[in-house]
Motif scaffolding. Structure first.
Motif: not given
Length: 120
Positions: A34-46
């Protein structure tokens, strides 16, 4: 089918803390990683943090020492404790799970995301 539902996002001041939760439900035989990812505006999901079924964890440098991922296998729930939050942590945070169902199929699932905003 499997559903992942995140909760716990919100607005927090720099230096503050938040705890995200991800609850999995549906046709689940076993949840592998399982994991957590994040995506900020204008950026790729990381990737933010990842945890195996056995509890081994890994974090990118941006999260080490500040974020802690954990899971409760009995409840099919994963958590992300985020401390010392910075404005650059602002993003939509997504839950991810690799699930084996009762038909022995393994699929990758994503939650709908929860907004985390770090601002004064």
């Amino acid at each position: 089918q499997v559903q992942l539902v995140e909760s716990g996002g919100g607005l927090v001041q720099p230096g503050g803390s938040l705890r995200l939760s991800c609850a999995a439900s549906g046709s689940i035989f076993v949840i592998n990683a399982m994991g957590w990812y994040r995506q900020a505006p204008g950026k790729q999901r990381e990737l933010v943090a990842r945890i195996t079924s056995g509890g081994s964890t890994n974090y990118p440098d941006s999260a080490k020492g500040r974020f802690t991922i954990s899971r409760d296998n009995a409840k099919n729930t994963m958590y992300l404790q985020m401390n010392s939050l910075k404005p650059e942590d602002t993003a939509v945070y997504y839950c991810n799970a690799l699930v084996r169902d009762y038909n022995n199929y393994v699929r990758d699932y994503w939650g709908q995301g929860t907004q985390v905003t770090v601002s004064s």
